[in-house]
Design an enzyme around this catalytic site. Structure first.
Site, PDB file in Angstrom:
ATOM      1  CG  HIS A 278       3.955  34.505  48.460  1.00 14.19           C
ATOM      2  ND1 HIS A 278       4.812  34.997  47.210  1.00 14.19           N
ATOM      3  CD2 HIS A 278       4.800  35.175  49.336  1.00 14.19           C
ATOM      4  CE1 HIS A 278       5.419  35.955  47.614  1.00 14.19           C
ATOM      5  NE2 HIS A 278       5.425  35.932  48.930  1.00 14.19           N
ATOM      6  CB  SER A 279       1.870  37.802  47.156  1.00 11.91           C
ATOM      7  OG  SER A 279       1.692  39.258  46.823  1.00 11.91           O
ATOM      8  CG  LEU A 280      -3.095  38.612  43.478  1.00 14.52           C
ATOM      9  CD1 LEU A 280      -4.058  39.570  44.103  1.00 14.52           C
ATOM     10  CD2 LEU A 280      -2.708  38.888  41.895  1.00 14.52           C
ATOM     11  CB  SER A 282      -3.007  34.429  50.344  1.00 14.29           C
ATOM     12  OG  SER A 282      -2.528  36.022  50.547  1.00 14.29           O
ATOM     13  CG  PHE A 425       3.199  31.559  53.176  1.00 16.37           C
ATOM     14  CD1 PHE A 425       2.861  31.277  54.429  1.00 16.37           C
ATOM     15  CD2 PHE A 425       3.370  30.614  52.101  1.00 16.37           C
ATOM     16  CE1 PHE A 425       2.820  29.992  54.755  1.00 16.37           C
ATOM     17  CE2 PHE A 425       3.278  29.329  52.533  1.00 16.37           C
ATOM     18  CZ  PHE A 425       3.116  28.852  53.673  1.00 16.37           C
TER      19      PHE A 425
END
Length: 660
Positions: A278-280, A282, A425
């Site tokens: 998720h976010s960073l 990923s 995500f």
């Protein structure tokens, strides 16, 4: 007696916790968590405001049981006991036992029970207690997914940890399995997917950097500065070679540790492993995956297959050239010599003569080679040559930069497994690649050890960026729209500006003349939740929008034909046209057939969620929620399950409308 002395351990919650019966403790297996108390429940109480029975401690339950047995044996009731918190329990008879909770703590026990507050009901045993005891999770685990969080210790708008958010994600997956994979479950083809959280934030901030930051942080607006130090700075830490190494080491070692521990506890596990970020998180996983090394034999096999395919393709190209020169009768000669395009352009007159090609055809072929070579040499200096897309030489490097370009200098560890699929995500991967100097991704590029890649985002997520336009920059097309998990259509109150997936372009989310009652219910629930926090002026605008909505459904596109309106009034479903000469089905089919390279095995990469009806009122208002919505998003979870089980040949019970 020996067995009683041993501490019997019972795995619970799908094997993620161990209960030590002797110590009466529940201990987390895969992550660090405070040990919780376990009680053997035999006596309970319930007050007027309690919605469930609450167990007494085991010690006091034992006292209650002894007093109860004496009363039953001697038939002497009206027994009065004092609880550890100095409250009174009176056993009137086997069916009437009450717990009096005094209004104020006092040592004066002479007052009557009616003066001490409203009594609680006391119950012995679990019979007739309407407790919702879960059936537990399926024992069979088909697939393992590691989930890596983004910046900060909190992962959602309620400031919960990655452990709690992944628990939600797992619970949603269990409900989605029951709803959409029921046939496979009944036939015992599938069990469940296990999701395990990977935490790197605590390791990063235990390096002592927080102490260093505290010394240089200004004392004003203390809470805001502390929030920035604890969350936003994680992005800068990752772009520092020192702390980037700490982060990638932590993520890789933690996933390897969890994988080995999982195999130890599940020796019969034969499924695959996927990863999600998720976010960073990923971006961290993407950088790790781009630096993985494929097995030598696999790499050699891939190269051999590529050479064979390229050779066959080259021979066909030579045949096309000969056909163009009206020399098709010599195709067999060139094929016998295994002559591809590159070899043809290296041929001299002597070579052609040795092959038995007559003078006339030789001259035609040599003229074609010289003319093409001259055109190539006249190409503008400094600009990338327009090479054959199928060419296998390294000339394409002048067009496509390595995806590892601009990465922080770090020693990226190797994973002990090959991920099946990588799910991102709300991911900023596209933005970071662009900032690093990668303008285009080679369509032939794929992650060395992972063949699946899905970039999933909410249309209002301010951190999310697309990937596909970096692979196909010359073609404008929309991301794939994720279908609703219930198969119904989202209802929009107006066209969403700036959304990566305009509602008007997909029939799945376009407003229908026959409005789905469940959509209305979803909108009303959203409005109810929002009404507590919204200001009066915003409530006024929402009320106007709601009134206009209840009068008639608003179209997502400006112009709707009078025929369509007439059909809507008659209750006939009609899909709104996106263009006068093109139907939504054609648009959807065209979008799904776009060639986006090998990064996801030739399949689409970008997938956009449908915003909820309440979210379509104001995209700025729901931007933060859009970035944190994935943990409880049924649509996101269903896509993850669908793609995972598709690798095992298992599909949904019923295909969802608009799914690929």
């Amino acid at each position: 007696a020996g067995r009683d002395k041993e501490d019997l351990v019972v795995p619970t919650s799908g094997g993620r916790y161990d209960v030590h019966l002797k110590k009466r403790q529940r201990v987390a297996v895969y992550w660090e968590e405070e040990v919780s108390e376990v009680r053997r429940c035999t006596w309970f109480y319930k007050g007027d405001k309690d919605n469930k029975y609450i167990p007494y401690s085991e010690t006091f339950s034992k006292e209650l049981e002894e007093a109860y047995m004496i009363a039953v044996t001697l038939d002497e009731w009206k027994k009065k006991l004092e609880s550890p918190s100095r409250e009174i329990i009176i056993l009137h008879n086997p069916k009437l036992m009450v717990h009096y909770h005094p209004v104020a703590t006092s040592d004066d026990w002479g007052s009557t029970p009616t003066e001490q507050g409203r009594p609680r009901t006391v119950k012995r045993g679990v019979e007739n207690i309407a407790a919702e005891i879960p059936n537990g999770e399926p024992l069979q685990i088909d697939h393992l997914v590691f989930v890596v969080h983004g910046i900060g210790p909190a992962c959602d708008i309620r400031f919960r940890s990655i452990i709690q958010c992944v628990n939600d994600f797992r619970n949603v997956s269990l409900s989605m399995l029951q709803a959409h994979f029921k046939k496979a479950q009944e036939q015992q083809q599938i069990g469940r997917v296990e999701f395990l959280p990977v935490n790197w934030h605590s390791s990063l901030h235990s390096t002592g950097v927080d102490v260093d930051l505290e010394r240089i942080t200004l004392p004003s607006i203390n809470r805001l500065r502390h929030f920035i130090n604890d969350t936003i700075l994680d992005v800068f830490f990752y772009n520092s070679s020192t702390y980037c190494q700490t982060i990638v080491d932590t993520v890789a070692s933690e996933m390897n540790r969890l994988y080995q521990l999982f195999l130890q506890r599940n020796p019969l596990f034969k499924g695959g492993v996927s990863i999600a970020g998720h976010s960073l998180g990923s971006l961290i996983l993407f950088d790790l995956l781009t630096n993985q090394k494929a097995a030598p034999e696999e790499d050699e096999h891939s190269k051999e297959g590529s050479r064979t395919t390229s050779s066959n393709r080259g021979i066909e190209e030579v045949k096309e050239i000969l056909k163009k020169l009206e020399l098709s009768e010599y195709c067999d000669v060139f094929e016998k010599e295994k002559m591809d395009r590159q070899a043809l352009f290296l041929c001299t007159e002597k070579n052609l003569k040795e092959m038995g090609i007559p003078l006339g055809p030789r001259m035609k072929i040599l003229h074609y080679i010289s003319s093409k070579t001259e055109m190539q040499c006249r190409a503008e200096p400094g600009s990338p040559l327009q090479r054959d897309p199928d060419s296998t030489d390294d000339g394409r490097n002048c067009q496509y930069r390595d995806v590892g370009l601009g990465q922080v200098s770090a020693n990226y560890p190797q994973l002990n497994y090959k991920p099946t699929i990588f799910f991102a995500f709300g991911s900023p991967i596209g933005m970071f690649l662009t900032v690093r100097g990668v303008k285009r991704i080679n369509p032939n590029y794929s992650l060395p050890t992972c063949k699946g890649f899905f970039n999933i985002f909410h249309p209002f997520d301010p951190v999310a960026y697309r990937i596909e336009p970096m692979i196909v920059p010359d073609l404008e097309f929309e991301p794939m729209l994720l279908p609703h998990h219930k198969g119904r259509k989202r209802m929009h109150l107006g066209k969403v500006k700036g959304s990566p997936s305009p509602p008007a372009l997909c029939s799945c989310c376009s407003p229908q003349p026959d409005t789905d009652p469940s959509c209305l219910s979803e909108l009303k629930e959203g409005l109810t939740r929002m009404s507590v926090d919204l200001k009066n002026n915003l409530l006024g605008s929402l009320r106007v929008a709601w009134q206009s909505f209840t009068r008639a459904p608003l179209p997502a596109v400006e112009a709707a034909s009078t025929d369509a309106e007439a059909e809507a009034e008659a209750g006939v479903e009609k899909q709104p046209d996106t263009k006068p000469d093109e139907t939504p089905a054609a648009v959807k089919e065209e979008a799904s057939l776009v060639n986006v390279g090998r990064l996801n095995g030739g399949n689409r990469i970008d997938y956009v969620l449908q915003e909820k009806p309440i979210e379509s009122f104001n995209e700025y208002l729901f931007a933060l929620q859009g970035h944190l919505c994935y943990w409880e998003s049924e649509d996101t979870v269903l896509l993850v399950l669908k793609e995972i089980y598709q690798t095992q040949g298992i599909t949904l019970d019923q295909p969802l409308p608009g799914s690929q």
